[in-house]
Design an enzyme around this catalytic site. Structure first.
Site, mmCIF file in Angstrom:
data_model
loop_
_atom_site.group_PDB
_atom_site.id
_atom_site.type_symbol
_atom_site.label_atom_id
_atom_site.label_comp_id
_atom_site.label_asym_id
_atom_site.label_seq_id
_atom_site.Cartn_x
_atom_site.Cartn_y
_atom_site.Cartn_z
ATOM 1 N N TYR A 36 33.343 48.320 44.071
ATOM 2 C CA TYR A 36 33.648 47.478 42.919
ATOM 3 C C TYR A 36 32.361 47.123 42.175
ATOM 4 O O TYR A 36 31.582 46.276 42.611
ATOM 5 C CB TYR A 36 34.374 46.198 43.343
ATOM 6 N N GLN A 46 45.738 47.175 54.200
ATOM 7 C CA GLN A 46 45.799 46.719 52.811
ATOM 8 C C GLN A 46 46.421 47.829 51.965
ATOM 9 O O GLN A 46 45.900 48.933 51.900
ATOM 10 C CB GLN A 46 44.400 46.382 52.285
ATOM 11 N N ARG A 86 48.153 45.084 38.112
ATOM 12 C CA ARG A 86 46.921 45.039 37.302
ATOM 13 C C ARG A 86 47.134 44.336 35.962
ATOM 14 O O ARG A 86 46.571 44.737 34.937
ATOM 15 C CB ARG A 86 46.354 46.443 37.152
ATOM 16 N N LYS A 124 51.498 39.710 29.328
ATOM 17 C CA LYS A 124 50.631 39.598 28.145
ATOM 18 C C LYS A 124 50.342 40.938 27.475
ATOM 19 O O LYS A 124 49.968 40.969 26.314
ATOM 20 C CB LYS A 124 49.332 38.882 28.496
ATOM 21 N N GLY A 164 43.420 38.910 41.326
ATOM 22 C CA GLY A 164 42.129 38.948 40.645
ATOM 23 C C GLY A 164 42.022 37.852 39.609
ATOM 24 O O GLY A 164 43.025 37.358 39.084
ATOM 25 N N ARG A 168 39.168 36.692 36.327
ATOM 26 C CA ARG A 168 37.915 36.981 35.629
ATOM 27 C C ARG A 168 37.282 35.723 35.055
ATOM 28 O O ARG A 168 36.205 35.781 34.473
ATOM 29 C CB ARG A 168 38.170 38.011 34.535
ATOM 30 N N GLN A 228 41.967 31.514 35.153
ATOM 31 C CA GLN A 228 42.844 32.439 35.871
ATOM 32 C C GLN A 228 42.829 32.149 37.374
ATOM 33 O O GLN A 228 43.862 32.218 38.042
ATOM 34 C CB GLN A 228 42.409 33.883 35.619
#
Length: 328
Positions: free
Chosen positions: A57, A192, A225, A231, A294, A296, A300
């Site tokens: 990542y 996972q 994702r 949105k 996740g 950012r 969030q």
């Protein structure tokens, strides 16, 4: 927040776990360092004690930012989950399974799946340095490597447990046969895998095995994702180098839009947002130990953590499942 024991280990992980793929920037249209670190701090402040990352990542950047963010935190109260086995620096000298070519600011980097003993030990030392810690709570192979015997990979993780460098061993993206093979050598903590309202394949064969064997399931991409936030059906435009431009093409977007519209009515009634509803549903599915989300920025991160602040009744779960069942 709810804390759950992972498989047969002593690890207690937060049901919502911070997923650190996006803050790495690569494949996600870049990142803002301050926002990323703020999102980690906000997660911890709101009960998220578990962070899942990987060397791949951001080609080390995600781990480095986590290491920096945790300097102001109590390390013993945070569980660090990282991985090995996606090599981008050429150190594998062409060994392993070629995976794909990644883009690093316009430069093409060939990525290999490689899980030999020598490579695992090398990667773990690099991760410890980037994360600024002397142990990893859960180490996971990122993707299966057909060129290295599973036994060799598992024996190496067992060695690292004995050395005190990792507390538990897990895998990612393993199918039933690979999981059974790995279990011959080591008692795995977790697998996972990708799991969401739009992708429930693991319920057929993998979940029955992991439940029977007491292996935790760490669910990634629960919101596909960002697709299930809704949105991307508004005016949101993805950057050209964002991998989701192609990723979203696998879905019937009209059906997904209809699902989102149905679920939005329930989210509104419960005074939560769509992402929170999706995350909460995922945490309540059979065999799912923890769910990666996740973030950012701090906003969030706080929203993700608050997905555990409400419950779903049997009737509400039935309503959601009925809406999901219309997706073909």
């Amino acid at each position: 927040m709810e804390y759950r024991k992972l498989g047969n280990t002593e690890l207690e992980l937060s049901a919502i776990t911070y997923g650190a793929f996006a803050i790495g920037g690569n494949m996600w249209g870049g990142n803002e360092k301050k926002d990323s670190i703020d999102s980690i701090h906000a997660s911890i402040d709101n009960g998220v004690t578990t962070i899942d990352t990987a060397p791949f990542y951001g080609f080390g950047l995600s781990e480095e930012m986590i290491g920096e963010a945790l300097q102001s935190q109590n390390r013993s109260k945070v569980q660090l989950l990282t991985k090995f086995g996606l090599v981008w620096d050429g150190s594998n000298k062409g060994k392993g399974d070629f995976f794909f070519d990644a883009d690093d600011n316009g430069k093409k980097l060939p990525i290999y799946k490689f899980a030999s003993k020598e490579n695992i030990i090398k990667e773990v030392e690099e991760s410890l340095k980037r994360l600024k810690t002397d142990y990893i709570d859960l180490l996971q192979i990122h993707w299966p490597d057909s060129t290295t015997p599973i036994q060799e990979t598992m024996e190496t993780m067992d060695l690292l447990i004995k050395q005190g460098k990792i507390r538990a061993a897990g895998v990612c993206n393993y199918d039933v046969s690979q999981l059974k093979e790995a279990q011959k050598t080591i008692s795995l903590a977790s697998n996972q895998v990708s799991y969401s309202m739009l992708n429930r394949k693991i319920e057929t064969d993998l979940i029955p095995l992991t439940v029977a064997e007491n292996i935790g399931i760490i669910a990634y991409s629960p919101m596909e994702r960002g697709l299930l936030t809704g949105k991307y059906f508004t005016d949101t435009k993805l950057k050209e180098n964002d991998h989701r431009n192609g990723y979203f093409g696998q879905f019937d977007l009209q059906q997904v839009k209809t699902l989102i519209e149905e679920l939005s009515s329930l989210a509104h009634a419960k005074e939560v947002n769509l992402a929170q509803l999706v995350l909460r549903w995922t945490t309540l599915q059979k065999g799912i130990s923890i769910v990666l989300a996740g973030a950012r920025n701090a906003e969030q991160a706080i929203s993700n953590a608050k997905a555990m602040d409400f419950d779903l009744t049997a009737l509400e779960l039935d309503f959601i499942n009925q809406a999901i069942s219309k997706i073909k």
